[in-house]
Design a protein around this motif. Structure first.
Motif, PDB file in Angstrom:
ATOM      1  N   GLN A 104       0.842  -1.192   0.000  1.00 44.52           N
ATOM      2  CA  GLN A 104       0.000   0.000   0.000  1.00 44.52           C
ATOM      3  C   GLN A 104       0.873   1.236   0.000  1.00 44.52           C
ATOM      4  O   GLN A 104       1.927   1.264   0.630  1.00 44.52           O
ATOM      5  CB  GLN A 104      -0.915   0.007   1.217  1.00 44.52           C
ATOM      6  CG  GLN A 104      -1.940  -1.101   1.209  1.00 44.52           C
ATOM      7  CD  GLN A 104      -2.923  -0.975   2.354  1.00 44.52           C
ATOM      8  OE1 GLN A 104      -2.903  -0.026   3.098  1.00 44.52           O
ATOM      9  NE2 GLN A 104      -3.785  -1.961   2.486  1.00 44.52           N
ATOM     10  N   ALA A 105       0.436   2.252  -0.712  1.00 44.55           N
ATOM     11  CA  ALA A 105       1.169   3.514  -0.744  1.00 44.55           C
ATOM     12  C   ALA A 105       0.885   4.285   0.537  1.00 44.55           C
ATOM     13  O   ALA A 105      -0.226   4.266   1.063  1.00 44.55           O
ATOM     14  CB  ALA A 105       0.737   4.341  -1.950  1.00 44.55           C
ATOM     15  N   SER A 106       1.896   4.987   1.024  1.00 46.38           N
ATOM     16  CA  SER A 106       1.706   5.805   2.224  1.00 46.38           C
ATOM     17  C   SER A 106       0.906   7.055   1.856  1.00 46.38           C
ATOM     18  O   SER A 106       0.864   7.469   0.690  1.00 46.38           O
ATOM     19  CB  SER A 106       3.056   6.210   2.813  1.00 46.38           C
ATOM     20  OG  SER A 106       3.696   7.146   1.951  1.00 46.38           O
ATOM     21  N   LEU A 107       0.279   7.657   2.846  1.00 48.47           N
ATOM     22  CA  LEU A 107      -0.477   8.888   2.599  1.00 48.47           C
ATOM     23  C   LEU A 107       0.428   9.985   2.045  1.00 48.47           C
ATOM     24  O   LEU A 107       0.007  10.783   1.215  1.00 48.47           O
ATOM     25  CB  LEU A 107      -1.156   9.361   3.882  1.00 48.47           C
ATOM     26  CG  LEU A 107      -2.359   8.534   4.320  1.00 48.47           C
ATOM     27  CD1 LEU A 107      -2.915   9.056   5.647  1.00 48.47           C
ATOM     28  CD2 LEU A 107      -3.447   8.567   3.259  1.00 48.47           C
ATOM     29  N   ARG A 108       1.673  10.001   2.502  1.00 54.54           N
ATOM     30  CA  ARG A 108       2.629  11.004   2.015  1.00 54.54           C
ATOM     31  C   ARG A 108       2.836  10.855   0.512  1.00 54.54           C
ATOM     32  O   ARG A 108       2.824  11.845  -0.240  1.00 54.54           O
ATOM     33  CB  ARG A 108       3.957  10.855   2.756  1.00 54.54           C
ATOM     34  CG  ARG A 108       5.017  11.838   2.331  1.00 54.54           C
ATOM     35  CD  ARG A 108       6.305  11.647   3.159  1.00 54.54           C
ATOM     36  NE  ARG A 108       7.399  12.322   2.560  1.00 54.54           N
ATOM     37  CZ  ARG A 108       8.189  11.831   1.601  1.00 54.54           C
ATOM     38  NH1 ARG A 108       8.013  10.608   1.174  1.00 54.54           N
ATOM     39  NH2 ARG A 108       9.172  12.540   1.103  1.00 54.54           N
ATOM     40  N   VAL A 109       3.015   9.629   0.049  1.00 56.19           N
ATOM     41  CA  VAL A 109       3.225   9.376  -1.379  1.00 56.19           C
ATOM     42  C   VAL A 109       1.971   9.731  -2.170  1.00 56.19           C
ATOM     43  O   VAL A 109       2.051  10.365  -3.234  1.00 56.19           O
ATOM     44  CB  VAL A 109       3.640   7.908  -1.620  1.00 56.19           C
ATOM     45  CG1 VAL A 109       3.626   7.561  -3.096  1.00 56.19           C
ATOM     46  CG2 VAL A 109       5.008   7.643  -1.015  1.00 56.19           C
ATOM     47  N   ILE A 110       0.826   9.339  -1.666  1.00 58.07           N
ATOM     48  CA  ILE A 110      -0.437   9.657  -2.351  1.00 58.07           C
ATOM     49  C   ILE A 110      -0.609  11.169  -2.455  1.00 58.07           C
ATOM     50  O   ILE A 110      -0.948  11.693  -3.526  1.00 58.07           O
ATOM     51  CB  ILE A 110      -1.632   9.013  -1.616  1.00 58.07           C
ATOM     52  CG1 ILE A 110      -1.562   7.488  -1.751  1.00 58.07           C
ATOM     53  CG2 ILE A 110      -2.957   9.554  -2.161  1.00 58.07           C
ATOM     54  CD1 ILE A 110      -2.538   6.741  -0.875  1.00 58.07           C
ATOM     55  N   ASN A 111      -0.361  11.892  -1.371  1.00 55.78           N
ATOM     56  CA  ASN A 111      -0.496  13.352  -1.393  1.00 55.78           C
ATOM     57  C   ASN A 111       0.496  13.994  -2.350  1.00 55.78           C
ATOM     58  O   ASN A 111       0.151  14.971  -3.042  1.00 55.78           O
ATOM     59  CB  ASN A 111      -0.348  13.925   0.016  1.00 55.78           C
ATOM     60  CG  ASN A 111      -1.590  13.693   0.844  1.00 55.78           C
ATOM     61  OD1 ASN A 111      -2.701  13.702   0.324  1.00 55.78           O
ATOM     62  ND2 ASN A 111      -1.413  13.473   2.127  1.00 55.78           N
ATOM     63  N   GLN A 112       1.707  13.461  -2.431  1.00 56.10           N
ATOM     64  CA  GLN A 112       2.689  13.984  -3.390  1.00 56.10           C
ATOM     65  C   GLN A 112       2.189  13.806  -4.820  1.00 56.10           C
ATOM     66  O   GLN A 112       2.289  14.723  -5.638  1.00 56.10           O
ATOM     67  CB  GLN A 112       4.031  13.265  -3.242  1.00 56.10           C
ATOM     68  CG  GLN A 112       4.876  13.751  -2.102  1.00 56.10           C
ATOM     69  CD  GLN A 112       6.195  12.985  -2.033  1.00 56.10           C
ATOM     70  OE1 GLN A 112       6.230  11.760  -2.181  1.00 56.10           O
ATOM     71  NE2 GLN A 112       7.275  13.705  -1.815  1.00 56.10           N
ATOM     72  N   GLN A 113       1.671  12.618  -5.115  1.00 53.60           N
ATOM     73  CA  GLN A 113       1.177  12.345  -6.463  1.00 53.60           C
ATOM     74  C   GLN A 113      -0.018  13.232  -6.805  1.00 53.60           C
ATOM     75  O   GLN A 113      -0.112  13.765  -7.917  1.00 53.60           O
ATOM     76  CB  GLN A 113       0.805  10.870  -6.601  1.00 53.60           C
ATOM     77  CG  GLN A 113       1.986   9.927  -6.499  1.00 53.60           C
ATOM     78  CD  GLN A 113       2.972  10.131  -7.633  1.00 53.60           C
ATOM     79  OE1 GLN A 113       2.605  10.088  -8.798  1.00 53.60           O
ATOM     80  NE2 GLN A 113       4.233  10.368  -7.288  1.00 53.60           N
ATOM     81  N   LEU A 114      -0.933  13.392  -5.851  1.00 52.26           N
ATOM     82  CA  LEU A 114      -2.089  14.250  -6.087  1.00 52.26           C
ATOM     83  C   LEU A 114      -1.652  15.693  -6.310  1.00 52.26           C
ATOM     84  O   LEU A 114      -2.181  16.385  -7.196  1.00 52.26           O
ATOM     85  CB  LEU A 114      -3.075  14.158  -4.912  1.00 52.26           C
ATOM     86  CG  LEU A 114      -3.844  12.843  -4.814  1.00 52.26           C
ATOM     87  CD1 LEU A 114      -4.582  12.760  -3.480  1.00 52.26           C
ATOM     88  CD2 LEU A 114      -4.816  12.690  -5.970  1.00 52.26           C
ATOM     89  N   SER A 115      -0.684  16.155  -5.537  1.00 48.45           N
ATOM     90  CA  SER A 115      -0.173  17.525  -5.707  1.00 48.45           C
ATOM     91  C   SER A 115       0.423  17.724  -7.090  1.00 48.45           C
ATOM     92  O   SER A 115       0.218  18.767  -7.729  1.00 48.45           O
ATOM     93  CB  SER A 115       0.875  17.840  -4.643  1.00 48.45           C
ATOM     94  OG  SER A 115       0.280  17.922  -3.374  1.00 48.45           O
ATOM     95  N   GLU A 116       1.159  16.726  -7.579  1.00 52.06           N
ATOM     96  CA  GLU A 116       1.727  16.819  -8.920  1.00 52.06           C
ATOM     97  C   GLU A 116       0.632  16.864  -9.981  1.00 52.06           C
ATOM     98  O   GLU A 116       0.728  17.633 -10.947  1.00 52.06           O
ATOM     99  CB  GLU A 116       2.664  15.652  -9.193  1.00 52.06           C
ATOM    100  CG  GLU A 116       3.979  15.751  -8.445  1.00 52.06           C
ATOM    101  CD  GLU A 116       4.923  14.608  -8.764  1.00 52.06           C
ATOM    102  OE1 GLU A 116       4.774  13.970  -9.837  1.00 52.06           O
ATOM    103  OE2 GLU A 116       5.817  14.354  -7.951  1.00 52.06           O
ATOM    104  N   LEU A 117      -0.397  16.054  -9.814  1.00 56.74           N
ATOM    105  CA  LEU A 117      -1.495  16.068 -10.780  1.00 56.74           C
ATOM    106  C   LEU A 117      -2.222  17.405 -10.767  1.00 56.74           C
ATOM    107  O   LEU A 117      -2.662  17.893 -11.817  1.00 56.74           O
ATOM    108  CB  LEU A 117      -2.467  14.917 -10.487  1.00 56.74           C
ATOM    109  CG  LEU A 117      -1.914  13.521 -10.775  1.00 56.74           C
ATOM    110  CD1 LEU A 117      -2.858  12.456 -10.224  1.00 56.74           C
ATOM    111  CD2 LEU A 117      -1.674  13.322 -12.259  1.00 56.74           C
TER     112      LEU A 117
END
Length: 76
Positions: free
Chosen positions: A3-16
C-alpha cells in the motif's frame, strides 16, 4: 499487497494538481471532506489510458511471463 503511504499519495495528487490534470475542492466541516476531479485537460488523458488498458489486456500473458522471468511480482 503493498500500500502507498499517505505522504506518497499526497505527493502524487499535488503533482497532478500542478499539471492541471485534477482539481481539488476542500469542504468546510468535520470530518474534513476533500474531492478531487478530473479537469477538462485531465479528461483528454482518458483516451490514452483506455488505449494503454487495451494494450495491457491484449498482452497480459506476455507481460506476466516477462515479469516471472525477471522474478518480479505483478498483480493481474
Amino acid at each position: 499487497m503493498k500500500q502507498a503511504s499517505l505522504r506518497v499519495i499526497n505527493q502524487q495528487l499535488s503533482e497532478l494538481i500542478d499539471f492541471d490534470v485534477i482539481s481539488k475542492e476542500i469542504f468546510d466541516g468535520y470530518p474534513l471532506h476533500v474531492e478531487y476531479k478530473l479537469t477538462d485537460f485531465g479528461k483528454l488523458l482518458l483516451m490514452v489510458i483506455e488505449t494503454m488498458e487495451l494494450w495491457g489486456n491484449q498482452n497480459a500473458e506476455k507481460v506476466a511471463q516477462l515479469a516471472k522471468d525477471r522474478n518480479e511480482n505483478i498483480f493481474l
